[in-house]
Design an enzyme around this catalytic site. Structure first.
Site, PDB file in Angstrom:
ATOM      1  N   SER A 244      23.343  63.745  22.982  1.00  0.00           N
ATOM      2  CA  SER A 244      22.746  64.538  24.052  1.00  0.00           C
ATOM      3  C   SER A 244      21.958  63.652  24.995  1.00  0.00           C
ATOM      4  O   SER A 244      21.630  62.509  24.683  1.00  0.00           O
ATOM      5  CB  SER A 244      21.810  65.601  23.469  1.00  0.00           C
ATOM      6  OG  SER A 244      20.685  64.996  22.887  1.00  0.00           O
ATOM      7  N   LYS A 245      21.649  64.220  26.161  1.00  0.00           N
ATOM      8  CA  LYS A 245      20.810  63.499  27.113  1.00  0.00           C
ATOM      9  C   LYS A 245      19.394  63.374  26.595  1.00  0.00           C
ATOM     10  O   LYS A 245      18.723  62.370  26.811  1.00  0.00           O
ATOM     11  CB  LYS A 245      20.829  64.218  28.466  1.00  0.00           C
ATOM     12  CG  LYS A 245      22.172  64.204  29.173  1.00  0.00           C
ATOM     13  CD  LYS A 245      22.055  64.692  30.592  1.00  0.00           C
ATOM     14  CE  LYS A 245      21.799  66.176  30.671  1.00  0.00           C
ATOM     15  NZ  LYS A 245      22.946  66.992  30.303  1.00  0.00           N
ATOM     16  N   SER A 246      18.917  64.425  25.911  1.00  0.00           N
ATOM     17  CA  SER A 246      17.539  64.405  25.441  1.00  0.00           C
ATOM     18  C   SER A 246      17.302  63.335  24.396  1.00  0.00           C
ATOM     19  O   SER A 246      16.180  62.914  24.164  1.00  0.00           O
ATOM     20  CB  SER A 246      17.164  65.770  24.866  1.00  0.00           C
ATOM     21  OG  SER A 246      17.983  66.104  23.764  1.00  0.00           O
ATOM     22  N   ALA A 248      18.372  60.404  24.702  1.00  0.00           N
ATOM     23  CA  ALA A 248      18.467  59.142  25.452  1.00  0.00           C
ATOM     24  C   ALA A 248      19.764  58.407  25.149  1.00  0.00           C
ATOM     25  O   ALA A 248      19.821  57.188  25.161  1.00  0.00           O
ATOM     26  CB  ALA A 248      17.261  58.256  25.156  1.00  0.00           C
TER      27      ALA A 248
END
Length: 326
Positions: A244-246, A248
């Site tokens: 995920s983007k969260s 990183a």
């Protein structure tokens, strides 16, 4: 059947990324499955930017996402919708719920909610309902707004995960639809957008399955139809973490991918979804050729509903360098 009646039966799918970063492997899997399911039935496919959480937005990420979708051959219909431009729509929905006496202001802090909660639900401590009663309501300058839920079970059939049932009062509690800072919550904005855009087919990651009953309940209160839902398996790292983007994670595509890079990611995403290209398929096929095959051949029955490792650590999809928008 006349033409207009036939058009009404065609699905309307959508892909709704948050521009808090570029596309990662999991979001590409979602976009691809959503696109194929809509297009294979002759339907339309919309793109919506869920950009309400302003502090988390990455400058230029929306433009990169759109370029990456084009490079992958995932071409959308109509204009791009930005949630940040639809605030009057969400305000109208909130005011309608207010007139129905379905919502109430809540001044409780997270610490207070945790201290007063007696149950843990799908999103953590279940709100005690203290502010339901005006005489017990905490008065603050800025209050959140909560939706009052009834003690009933919401049932629906997910296209991949099967029969679902959630007892809202016991498993969720009264939930926030507008935060204390004035931002409209995901649980309100997303179903309101889906209804306003005529979306009939919601395809998204399995981590959002727990939100679906709330959104169905809210749609019913607003007198809106319920779309069909498909919740896809999560793409995980080898160590079990969600990609995920969260987290990183590095994007699996550069800002301006080459046809070869886009084709490689499409092949990997199709394999993750159980849609393996035939052995005789040209190894140098373009993204457009792969997408054409995928739309003609996509079969939801071949998708394993369980979360699993997408690509092993060390694969180029996980270590692609993050580049600034070109």
């Amino acid at each position: 059947m006349n033409r207009s009646a036939h058009q009404k039966t065609l699905p309307v799918g959508r892909f709704a990324p948050s521009p808090t970063g570029w596309l990662h492997f999991g979001s590409i899997v979602t976009a691809l499955a959503s696109y194929c399911l809509a297009r294979s039935a002759g339907g339309s496919w919309l793109v919506r930017m869920e950009d309400l959480d302003r502090p988390r937005l990455v400058a230029g990420a929306d433009s990169v996402i759109l370029y990456q979708l084009e490079a992958l051959g995932l071409l959308w219909d109509g204009p791009i919708r930005y949630q940040s431009r639809c605030l009057p729509l969400y305000q109208a929905a909130l005011e309608r719920l207010q007139r129905q006496n379905r919502i109430y202001p809540c001044g409780c802090s997270r610490t207070q909610i945790t201290a007063e909660s007696h149950e843990t639900g799908v999103d953590g401590p279940i709100y005690s309902g203290r502010c339901r009663q005006p005489e017990q309501r905490r008065r603050t300058r800025d209050s959140a707004w909560r939706l009052r839920v009834a003690p009933l079970a919401v049932r629906f059939r997910d296209g991949l995960q099967g029969e679902q049932r959630q007892q809202l009062a016991r498993e969720v509690g009264d939930f926030i639809i507008r935060r204390r800072d004035g931002q409209f919550a995901y649980q309100l904005a997303t179903p309101v957008d889906d209804a306003d855009q005529g979306v009939t087919q919601v395809v998204r990651g399995g981590d959002l399955l727990g939100s679906t009953a709330r959104q169905i309940y809210l749609l019913k209160l607003l007198g809106q139809p319920q779309p069909a839902y498909v919740h896809l398996p999560l793409a995980l790292h080898a160590d079990g973490r969600k990609i995920s983007k969260s987290a990183a994670d590095c994007p699996c595509l550069p800002a301006r991918p080459s046809p070869q890079q886009a084709a490689a990611v499409l092949r990997a995403a199709l394999a993750f979804l159980g849609q393996n290209l035939p052995p005789q398929f040209p190894p140098q096929a373009s993204p457009a050729q792969i997408i054409t095959w995928a739309c003609q051949s996509f079969d939801l029955r071949r998708v394993d509903p369980q979360p699993r490792c997408a690509v092993p650590d060390g694969c180029e999809f996980n270590r692609a360098p993050a580049q600034g928008p070109a």
